[in-house]
Enzyme design. Structure first.
Site, PDB file in Angstrom:
ATOM      1  N   TYR A 142       0.826  -1.205   0.000  1.00 28.80           N
ATOM      2  CA  TYR A 142       0.000   0.000   0.000  1.00 28.80           C
ATOM      3  C   TYR A 142       0.864   1.260   0.000  1.00 28.80           C
ATOM      4  O   TYR A 142       0.674   2.161  -0.823  1.00 28.80           O
ATOM      5  CB  TYR A 142      -0.944  -0.006   1.206  1.00 28.80           C
ATOM      6  CG  TYR A 142      -1.925   1.137   1.202  1.00 28.80           C
ATOM      7  CD1 TYR A 142      -3.070   1.070   0.427  1.00 28.80           C
ATOM      8  CD2 TYR A 142      -1.710   2.270   1.975  1.00 28.80           C
ATOM      9  CE1 TYR A 142      -3.990   2.116   0.410  1.00 28.80           C
ATOM     10  CE2 TYR A 142      -2.611   3.319   1.971  1.00 28.80           C
ATOM     11  CZ  TYR A 142      -3.753   3.232   1.190  1.00 28.80           C
ATOM     12  OH  TYR A 142      -4.656   4.283   1.177  1.00 28.80           O
ATOM     13  N   LYS A 146       1.100   4.025  -3.023  1.00 32.50           N
ATOM     14  CA  LYS A 146       0.706   5.418  -2.816  1.00 32.50           C
ATOM     15  C   LYS A 146       1.890   6.367  -3.024  1.00 32.50           C
ATOM     16  O   LYS A 146       1.707   7.486  -3.524  1.00 32.50           O
ATOM     17  CB  LYS A 146       0.077   5.614  -1.432  1.00 32.50           C
ATOM     18  CG  LYS A 146      -1.270   4.911  -1.282  1.00 32.50           C
ATOM     19  CD  LYS A 146      -2.275   5.403  -2.312  1.00 32.50           C
ATOM     20  CE  LYS A 146      -3.637   4.756  -2.150  1.00 32.50           C
ATOM     21  NZ  LYS A 146      -4.645   5.299  -3.064  1.00 32.50           N
TER      22      LYS A 146
END
Length: 168
Positions: A142, A146
């Site tokens: 994640y 990002k």
């Protein structure tokens, strides 16, 4: 069709925009579109597409432009998070998160952004996270996706800056 994407879609509809709700699940898109249209009385459409697949994004681009014409605002809000220590994460976990959080926005911007640039106006919003800037243990895919999305956003903002398209 849910979460922040749905809230922002409703706000845009309240401001007078025609809205297209997209996710992999047509039933969720339809439910969100019907609720928004019932409340705002603005045209709201539901389309299913997997934004991680180039062919699906090309089909989506054709369907959207056929139904509503040129797109002025693109919200890339699809996202996925798989948590755990890196030793327990599979390559499939990594790929699915990077595909949803980074490849999808890349494909969508590549499909819709050039038309915005040709028309000299457009807005692309990529949904980042504080994990674009910092890391937290157990969030390898994640946080990496990002951080990559932040880089993609910065580069596209520079590429289209003189074309009236903002990317944030």
């Amino acid at each position: 069709s849910q979460g922040l994407g749905q809230v922002i879609a409703k706000a845009l509809s309240e401001a007078g925009a025609s809205v297209v709700i997209v996710s992999r699940r047509l039933d969720a898109c339809r439910a969100a579109a019907e609720a928004i249209q019932a409340e705002t009385k603005q045209p709201t459409f539901a389309l299913a597409a997997d934004v991680t697949q180039p062919d699906a994004v090309e089909r989506l681009f054709s369907e959207v432009t056929e139904r509503v014409g040129a797109i002025d605002v693109l919200l890339n809000s699809a996202g996925l998070n798989k948590r755990g220590p890196i030793a327990t994460l599979s390559v499939e976990d990594w790929d699915s998160v990077l595909d949803a959080n980074l490849k999808g926005p890349f494909l969508m911007a590549r499909a819709f952004g050039p038309g915005m640039a040709e028309r000299k106006w457009g807005r692309i919003l990529n949904f980042g996270s504080i994990l674009s800037y910092i890391g937290i243990a157990g969030r390898t895919p994640y946080a990496s996706s990002k951080a990559g999305l932040l880089g993609l956003t910065r580069v596209l903002a520079l590429e289209w800056a003189t074309s009236g398209v903002t990317v944030n």
